[in-house]
Scaffold this motif. Structure first.
Motif, short mmCIF file in Angstrom:
data_model
loop_
_atom_site.label_atom_id
_atom_site.label_comp_id
_atom_site.label_asym_id
_atom_site.label_seq_id
_atom_site.Cartn_x
_atom_site.Cartn_y
_atom_site.Cartn_z
N GLY A 234 63.13 57.74 142.60
CA GLY A 234 64.78 57.25 142.74
C GLY A 234 65.60 58.53 143.01
N PRO A 235 66.52 58.28 143.81
CA PRO A 235 67.68 59.09 144.14
C PRO A 235 68.21 59.99 142.80
CG PRO A 235 68.31 57.37 145.54
CD PRO A 235 67.10 56.92 144.52
N ALA A 236 68.16 59.07 141.71
CA ALA A 236 68.83 59.68 140.60
C ALA A 236 67.68 60.50 139.69
CB ALA A 236 69.71 58.75 139.71
N MET A 237 66.41 60.25 140.22
CA MET A 237 65.37 60.62 139.34
C MET A 237 64.31 61.82 139.89
SD MET A 237 65.89 59.01 136.63
CE MET A 237 64.35 58.98 135.54
N ILE A 238 64.46 61.86 141.30
CA ILE A 238 63.64 62.54 141.97
C ILE A 238 63.63 63.89 141.14
CG2 ILE A 238 62.95 63.96 144.19
CD1 ILE A 238 64.30 61.62 145.42
N GLY A 239 62.37 64.47 140.51
CA GLY A 239 62.33 65.97 140.19
C GLY A 239 63.02 65.74 138.88
N ASP A 240 63.42 64.75 138.16
CA ASP A 240 64.11 64.89 136.81
C ASP A 240 63.17 64.73 135.90
OD1 ASP A 240 65.89 64.59 134.54
OD2 ASP A 240 67.29 63.51 135.61
N LEU A 241 62.36 65.71 135.25
CA LEU A 241 61.28 65.44 134.41
C LEU A 241 61.89 65.39 133.13
CD1 LEU A 241 58.99 68.25 135.43
CD2 LEU A 241 58.49 66.18 135.67
N GLU A 242 63.04 65.58 132.74
CA GLU A 242 63.71 65.30 131.39
C GLU A 242 63.86 64.03 131.06
OE1 GLU A 242 67.48 66.54 128.52
OE2 GLU A 242 67.24 67.22 130.78
N ALA A 243 64.16 63.24 132.17
CA ALA A 243 64.71 61.73 132.03
C ALA A 243 63.33 60.98 131.84
CB ALA A 243 65.36 61.37 133.39
N TRP A 244 62.32 61.61 132.87
CA TRP A 244 60.88 60.94 132.67
C TRP A 244 60.59 61.20 131.33
CZ3 TRP A 244 56.40 64.18 132.43
CH2 TRP A 244 55.27 63.55 132.56
N SER A 245 60.46 62.15 130.79
CA SER A 245 59.82 62.43 129.47
C SER A 245 60.68 61.46 128.57
CB SER A 245 60.01 63.98 129.12
OG SER A 245 59.43 64.28 127.85
N ARG A 246 61.86 61.42 128.45
CA ARG A 246 62.53 60.79 127.35
C ARG A 246 62.11 59.24 127.62
NH1 ARG A 246 68.71 63.47 127.47
NH2 ARG A 246 68.06 65.67 126.57
N ALA A 247 61.68 58.97 128.77
CA ALA A 247 61.33 57.51 129.03
C ALA A 247 59.93 57.02 128.59
CB ALA A 247 61.87 57.09 130.57
N GLY A 248 59.38 58.19 127.91
CA GLY A 248 58.03 57.95 127.98
C GLY A 248 56.95 58.51 128.45
N GLY A 249 57.36 59.48 129.72
CA GLY A 249 56.51 60.07 130.37
C GLY A 249 55.70 61.08 129.85
N ARG A 250 54.33 60.83 130.31
CA ARG A 250 53.35 62.10 129.55
C ARG A 250 52.18 62.32 130.74
NH1 ARG A 250 49.74 58.64 125.55
NH2 ARG A 250 49.62 56.63 126.98
N PHE A 251 51.68 63.29 130.57
CA PHE A 251 50.47 63.72 131.24
C PHE A 251 49.15 63.31 130.63
CE2 PHE A 251 53.73 67.04 131.66
CZ PHE A 251 53.83 66.88 133.09
N THR A 252 48.13 62.45 131.13
CA THR A 252 46.86 62.02 130.75
C THR A 252 45.78 62.37 131.82
OG1 THR A 252 47.19 59.84 131.72
CG2 THR A 252 48.05 59.91 129.58
N ALA A 253 44.68 62.40 131.10
CA ALA A 253 43.37 62.61 131.82
C ALA A 253 43.31 63.98 132.52
CB ALA A 253 43.03 61.71 132.87
N VAL A 254 43.91 65.03 131.84
CA VAL A 254 44.23 66.39 132.24
C VAL A 254 42.81 67.10 132.43
CG1 VAL A 254 45.28 68.50 132.15
CG2 VAL A 254 46.29 66.45 131.51
#
Length: 352
Positions: A234-254
């Motif tokens: 979304g417009p407010a979230m493109i490239g916003d890794l900080e907000a993604w991480s705080r919302a529970g975002g993570r890297f899996t199956a690396v």
């Protein structure tokens, strides 16, 4: 007396009908083309307004539309996009093009290069034989995104901090909704598959990568699944890794493979994430082939962020194993540091 029969004049209606049909279709197609281009230009302005409201700084010059009748080609002069955290991208011009009959797939090119702005580190000019991005399935929660840079060259502006690499044969970044073999059945769910590939890159002299590669080529690939990756659209979230991480975002199956000079390594991890300061945290299983040259080169590097004593210790420990051809060690990111076994080599990668 001979009677001459009247001359029969054939109706020309049969000649006019196909012409009228063709003109009608052409008029309808032209109307559709103008409607589509107007809608696209309006959409660009609406997206810019939404992003500005979310804290982004969006600027551009004249927008021109060409390509009639079968292509829609939009050229934007002097576009600049600045994220709330200060990262920015700009260009003399960006060109986006799509088939008029299928406006769900776009190809964007930067014919005159790009300028990347890094907060507190300055600007880097990016040029190459081809700098392109394709975007398709725009109606899905997250589109198919493919970025390809052919023979990119990175040149820091005067006064800017050095960039890790000078040039490469190719750089690719692909992102798409998670699904087996690219199936779009999962297009409405959250996970996003990401692939990063770097081919035959040359690191800047004296840098960390240059030390690892011992002045040789650098390359490799890494693939992972971003849990909740669709939040980055979304417009407010493109490239916003900080907000993604705080919302529970993570890297899996690396999974991945890295090459630095004569040294190569395969890596895998079930889960990686970012800590509160934006540093990577988690454990990566690392199997390295001929790691000694890379560790020794890292120990000799002049980068202040590298613990050269720890790198020298890791190189010595590797040599003492008696098998310098292949070594398996855990690569651990914790407490803001990167650990190779018991040795803290450098700061952990910072995501935001």
């Amino acid at each position: 007396m001979t009677v001459t029969p009247p001359i029969r004049r054939h109706s020309r209606t049969g000649l006019y009908v196909p012409l009228l049909i063709a003109l009608t279709l052409l008029a309808a197609w032209t109307g559709w083309w103008f409607y589509l281009t107007h809608r696209i230009e309006t959409g660009i302005e609406a997206r810019a307004v939404a992003m500005r409201a979310a804290g982004w700084d969006i600027g551009h010059g004249r927008i021109t539309t060409t390509g009639w009748p079968f292509r829609t080609r939009i050229a934007v002069a002097y576009p600049t996009v600045t994220a709330p955290d200060g990262h920015a991208i700009s260009a003399p011009t960006l060109v986006a093009e799509a088939n008029t009959y299928n406006p769900d797939r776009w190809v964007v090119i930067a014919p005159d290069g790009l300028v990347l702005t890094r907060p507190d580190m300055g600007k880097v000019a990016l040029r190459g034989e081809a700098l392109r991005m394709s975007v398709s399935h725009l109606q899905a929660r997250f589109p198919d995104l493919r970025i390809q840079l052919d023979k990119p060259v990175f040149t820091p502006h005067p006064g800017a901090a050095p960039f890790p690499i000078l040039r490469a044969e190719q750089l690719q970044i692909n992102a798409r909704p998670h699904g087996a073999d690219g199936a779009r059945a999962d297009a409405t769910t959250g996970p996003v598959d990401v692939l990063f590939r770097l081919t035959e890159a040359r690191a800047r002299p004296g840098g960390v990568l240059d030390g690892l590669a011992v002045q040789g080529p650098v390359g490799g690939w890494i693939e992972t699944t971003l849990e909740g990756g669709d939040r980055l659209r979304g417009p407010a979230m493109i490239g916003d890794l900080e907000a993604w991480s705080r919302a529970g975002g993570r890297f899996t199956a690396v999974r991945g493979e890295l090459k630095a000079g004569v040294s190569t390594a395969t890596l895998s991890s079930d889960t990686l994430s970012a800590d509160s300061s934006g540093r990577l945290q988690g454990t990566v299983a690392l199997t390295a082939d001929k790691p000694l040259p890379a560790l020794a080169g890292l120990a000799r590097s002049g980068v202040s962020g590298v613990d050269r004593a720890a790198a020298a210790g890791a190189a010595t420990a590797t040599a003492l194993t008696g098998d310098t051809s292949a070594v398996s060690l855990p690569l651990v990111f914790r407490d803001g540091r990167t650990w190779l076994g018991p040795f803290a080599l450098a700061s952990a990668p910072k995501l935001f």
